[in-house]
Design a protein around this motif. Structure first.
Motif, mmCIF file in Angstrom:
data_model
loop_
_atom_site.group_PDB
_atom_site.id
_atom_site.type_symbol
_atom_site.label_atom_id
_atom_site.label_comp_id
_atom_site.label_asym_id
_atom_site.label_seq_id
_atom_site.Cartn_x
_atom_site.Cartn_y
_atom_site.Cartn_z
ATOM 1 N N ARG A 113 -1.383 0.583 -24.718
ATOM 2 C CA ARG A 113 -2.525 1.462 -24.512
ATOM 3 C C ARG A 113 -1.863 2.857 -25.019
ATOM 4 O O ARG A 113 -0.904 3.116 -24.418
ATOM 5 C CB ARG A 113 -2.892 1.097 -23.603
ATOM 6 N N MET A 114 -2.487 3.121 -25.934
ATOM 7 C CA MET A 114 -2.422 4.798 -25.945
ATOM 8 C C MET A 114 -4.122 5.472 -25.431
ATOM 9 O O MET A 114 -4.457 5.435 -25.932
ATOM 10 C CB MET A 114 -2.115 5.452 -28.000
ATOM 11 N N SER A 115 -3.563 6.363 -24.954
ATOM 12 C CA SER A 115 -4.608 6.920 -23.774
ATOM 13 C C SER A 115 -5.423 8.317 -24.775
ATOM 14 O O SER A 115 -6.220 8.644 -24.591
ATOM 15 C CB SER A 115 -4.051 8.306 -22.452
ATOM 16 N N THR A 170 -5.759 -1.939 -29.049
ATOM 17 C CA THR A 170 -5.404 -0.811 -30.513
ATOM 18 C C THR A 170 -5.037 -2.041 -31.544
ATOM 19 O O THR A 170 -5.250 -1.193 -32.797
ATOM 20 C CB THR A 170 -3.962 -0.008 -30.229
ATOM 21 N N PHE A 199 0.532 -0.239 -33.950
ATOM 22 C CA PHE A 199 0.094 0.913 -34.282
ATOM 23 C C PHE A 199 1.149 2.182 -35.216
ATOM 24 O O PHE A 199 0.487 3.230 -35.278
ATOM 25 C CB PHE A 199 0.113 2.573 -32.745
ATOM 26 N N ASP A 217 -1.279 7.480 -32.771
ATOM 27 C CA ASP A 217 -1.410 7.076 -30.583
ATOM 28 C C ASP A 217 -2.350 8.363 -30.825
ATOM 29 O O ASP A 217 -2.341 8.024 -29.547
ATOM 30 C CB ASP A 217 0.370 7.803 -30.492
ATOM 31 N N SER A 218 -3.210 8.626 -31.891
ATOM 32 C CA SER A 218 -4.297 9.956 -30.482
ATOM 33 C C SER A 218 -5.969 9.294 -32.196
ATOM 34 O O SER A 218 -5.674 9.138 -33.616
ATOM 35 C CB SER A 218 -4.175 10.882 -30.671
#
Length: 341
Positions: A12-14, A25, A124, A207-208
């Motif tokens: 999981r990417m914050s 994701t 991702f 990642d964002s």
């Protein structure tokens, strides 16, 4: 048949929280018609890998609905095929790729397999990776673990190692003070030896939200799509039967990707519109990503906006984000003029 595959859909990417409140994701829509996992799955099948284990994170209903039994990737087979392997931890907060605790819960999946090597990849990274070629490079190197990287040194977080070594790591990771295959590679943990395989094609590491926006929008640039969507290595996805998009009188569309089943009466410029989206007359969209079944009202003005699935924007709403900070509307959100005043 030399390789089996692990697709780690648990990390999981914050930085993607706005897009992962109701999905993992792996099931984030990308480039109009795809989900992020489609690129990992397509890399696998284009590399002639027939045994695939998908290790998901909660919530995974959206992901399971998308991949099903793997029919769209020709993985619904009597021998081998696709296996959906959820872990017992309901909070899929793994922080690196290939967590041994997660893989170890399904040790029998590896023990029963006929393949001698394993590729562990993530959901991702958007790229065209040839795992057959990567395996050849791995075997030629004589090293224990091979990692895929870009020419600029970017880590693609895809790894090849022998099944025997992976099983050993599952048994001894706590003793060796490592948590994942990514952790082993990053720390260059002794006594293992390491090799790199260099990839020189299109790459986007999602990642964002900002990277997601920029990476998706880059595919509208001349020549960029051809670097990712290769004729001899197609990207497969779940088929959706939708009617053609209707471009009504007065509509204007330029430099845009438009999915099936849309109704467009307004102006769309440099944007990605998923299937079954409604854009009413007088609406003006530029540098936007609009996901499926969203509705854009009359005379709206949207710039640098990501609208998730089923978003409704009322008439006359003006939303202006930037390339550095796009505005994100969460799944099912409704926006009125009063909300933005």
């Amino acid at each position: 048949m030399r390789l089996m595959a692990v697709i780690d859909a648990s990390v999981r990417m914050s930085g993607l929280e706005d897009l992962t409140m109701y999905r993992s994701t792996a099931s984030i829509p990308f480039s109009g018609r795809y989900r992020l996992i489609d690129f990992a799955l397509s890399n696998v099948v284009n590399s002639n890998i027939n045994l695939v284990g998908v290790f998901p994170a909660y919530p995974f209903v959206s992901l399971l609905d998308h991949i099903g039994v793997g029919k769209s990737w020709d993985l619904n087979r009597r021998k081998d095929g696709l296996f959906f392997l959820p872990g017992s931890q309901k909070v899929g907060n793994y922080v690196s790729v290939g967590a041994f605790s997660m893989l170890g819960e399904h040790r029998s999946f590896f023990v029963k397999s006929r393949q001698e090597h394993v590729v562990i990849t993530n959901c991702f990274t958007v790229a065209q990776l040839d795992f057959e070629e990567m395996l050849d490079a791995h075997l030629a190197s004589g090293k224990d673990i091979t990692e895929a990287i870009c020419e600029d040194g970017t880590h693609l977080k895809s790894y090849i190692l022998s099944k025997k070594l992976l099983l050993e790591l599952m048994e001894s990771y706590e003793e060796k003070k490592v948590i994942s295959i990514e952790d082993v590679v990053n720390r260059k943990k002794a006594p293992y030896t390491f090799n790199t395989y260099t990839h020189d094609g299109f790459v986007a590491v999602i990642d964002s939200t900002e990277n997601y926006f920029r990476s998706a929008m880059s595919l509208l640039e001349a020549g960029q799509r051809e670097k990712l969507y290769l004729k001899d290595r197609p990207i497969y996805t779940k088929v959706k039967d939708e009617p053609p998009t209707k471009h009504l009188k007065g509509s204007q569309v330029s430099q845009a990707l438009i999915g099936n089943g849309c109704t467009i009466a307004g102006s769309v410029k440099k944007s990605i519109i998923s299937r079954a989206v409604s854009i009413q007359e007088g609406a003006r969209l530029e540098n936007c990503i609009i996901m499926q079944k969203s509705k854009i009202g009359k005379n709206c003005e949207l710039t640098c906006v990501i609208a998730d699935k089923d978003v409704e924007i009322d008439d006359g709403v003006v939303l202006k984000g930037t390339w550095q900070q796009p505005i994100v509307l969460r799944k099912g959100e409704r926006v009125t003029k009063e909300d933005v005043q």
